[in-house]
Write an enzyme that holds these catalytic residues in place. Sequence first.
Site, PDB file in Angstrom:
ATOM      1  N   ARG A  52       0.829  -1.216   0.000  1.00 34.24           N
ATOM      2  CA  ARG A  52       0.000   0.000   0.000  1.00 34.24           C
ATOM      3  C   ARG A  52       0.855   1.255   0.000  1.00 34.24           C
ATOM      4  NH1 ARG A  52      -0.732   4.666   2.793  1.00 34.24           N
ATOM      5  NH2 ARG A  52      -0.430   3.538   4.763  1.00 34.24           N
ATOM      6  N   ASP A  53       1.496   1.545   1.105  1.00 31.18           N
ATOM      7  CA  ASP A  53       2.306   2.751   1.218  1.00 31.18           C
ATOM      8  C   ASP A  53       3.500   2.698   0.273  1.00 31.18           C
ATOM      9  OD1 ASP A  53       3.128   5.198   2.155  1.00 31.18           O
ATOM     10  OD2 ASP A  53       3.944   4.459   4.035  1.00 31.18           O
TER      11      ASP A  53
ATOM     12  N   CYS B 101       5.017   9.657   0.374  1.00 26.95           N
ATOM     13  CA  CYS B 101       3.661  10.200   0.447  1.00 26.95           C
ATOM     14  C   CYS B 101       3.424  11.075  -0.774  1.00 26.95           C
ATOM     15  CB  CYS B 101       3.484  11.020   1.729  1.00 26.95           C
ATOM     16  SG  CYS B 101       1.872  11.818   1.820  1.00 26.95           S
TER      17      CYS B 101
ATOM     18  N   HIS C   3      10.027   7.251   8.260  1.00 25.74           N
ATOM     19  CA  HIS C   3      10.647   7.363   6.944  1.00 25.74           C
ATOM     20  C   HIS C   3      12.130   7.650   7.138  1.00 25.74           C
ATOM     21  CE1 HIS C   3       6.994   7.782   4.161  1.00 25.74           C
ATOM     22  NE2 HIS C   3       6.553   7.353   5.331  1.00 25.74           N
TER      23      HIS C   3
ATOM     24  N   HIS D 187       6.002   4.563  12.646  1.00 25.78           N
ATOM     25  CA  HIS D 187       6.091   4.532  11.185  1.00 25.78           C
ATOM     26  C   HIS D 187       7.102   5.597  10.771  1.00 25.78           C
ATOM     27  CE1 HIS D 187       3.924   3.982   7.163  1.00 25.78           C
ATOM     28  NE2 HIS D 187       4.761   4.985   6.936  1.00 25.78           N
TER      29      HIS D 187
ATOM     30  N   ASN E 158      10.161   4.554   3.058  1.00 29.10           N
ATOM     31  CA  ASN E 158       9.935   4.040   4.403  1.00 29.10           C
ATOM     32  C   ASN E 158      11.160   3.292   4.918  1.00 29.10           C
ATOM     33  OD1 ASN E 158       6.911   4.373   5.040  1.00 29.10           O
ATOM     34  ND2 ASN E 158       6.880   3.571   2.963  1.00 29.10           N
TER      35      ASN E 158
END
Length: 309
Positions: free
Chosen positions: A24-25, A251, A220, A218, A260
């Site tokens: 997803r991300d 993002c 980065h 989470h 990430n």
Amino acid sequence: MDLPQVASMPTMPEAITIYEVGPRDGLQNEKAVVPTDVKAEFVRRLVDAGLETVETTSFVPPSWIPQLADASDLLAQLGEVCRGPKRPVLVPNERGLDGALAAGVGAVAIFGSATETFARKNLNRSVEESIRMFAPVVERARDAGLWVRAYVSMCFGDPWEGPVPVDQVVDVSRRMMDLGCDQLSLGDTIGVGTPGHVTELLAALDAQGIPAQSTAVHFHDTYGQALANTVTAMGHGVTVVDASTGGLGGCPYAKSATGNLATEDLVWMCRGLGVETGVDLDKLVQTSTWMAQQLGRPSPSRVVKALAG
């Protein structure tokens, strides 16, 4: 491989759960749309490598993120692989929840912001309006027996607003969790956090009744701080860490948000600390190498480069 040599630290947990966000991300920021069958194979390989929690896709309008417009088709291909509380999907609103429920998923995630500017850019709403939008989503999801996660982005800095006060992050986090969410994920969306900042925020959250046991991180890796921040969080009791295989992701609404934390780098560090992850690193590196071939560029993961080079 026998390396790295194991040397534990007294503050580390015995095990952590890796919340894999690659499908997803990781893929939402790709310039090209990845074919659905490739995404499905990616998820299957991740599960086979031992990643039990995998966020598979997002039910957002195609005009927002065209890379994930095939959410329903992807979940149909995955079948039972996408079911249960360990296969969450992101939903921005009730319409997204409708799609997730129709697909038979067992878990969803909502995505809020600690700052007004990013809330506007990401959801076209203020922080207050976005929380009101999430309320019926969480209520309906819980009534349907789903597990619910709350993401809060821009917890450590915002490219438009600059430093974000800790009490501001705590306030938004508290309001998101008060909706009835099971877990909070703290997002360092542009990767500017450092260990002291992580310590301060986790302590402030704990003081407001959001313990580390209910919190995920989470990070980065924009400035190379993701692993340092992660081990700091683990030392404060956090046992759920978001990561993306191959370090994929970013993002689409924050151009300074680079990749990430790479799952392989996290697994390598945990192996050296004697912290169990349940992940087969060799299989994971093979998966990352395969995915890099699909995307036409090498993986940015340091561990992948070292082991597959």
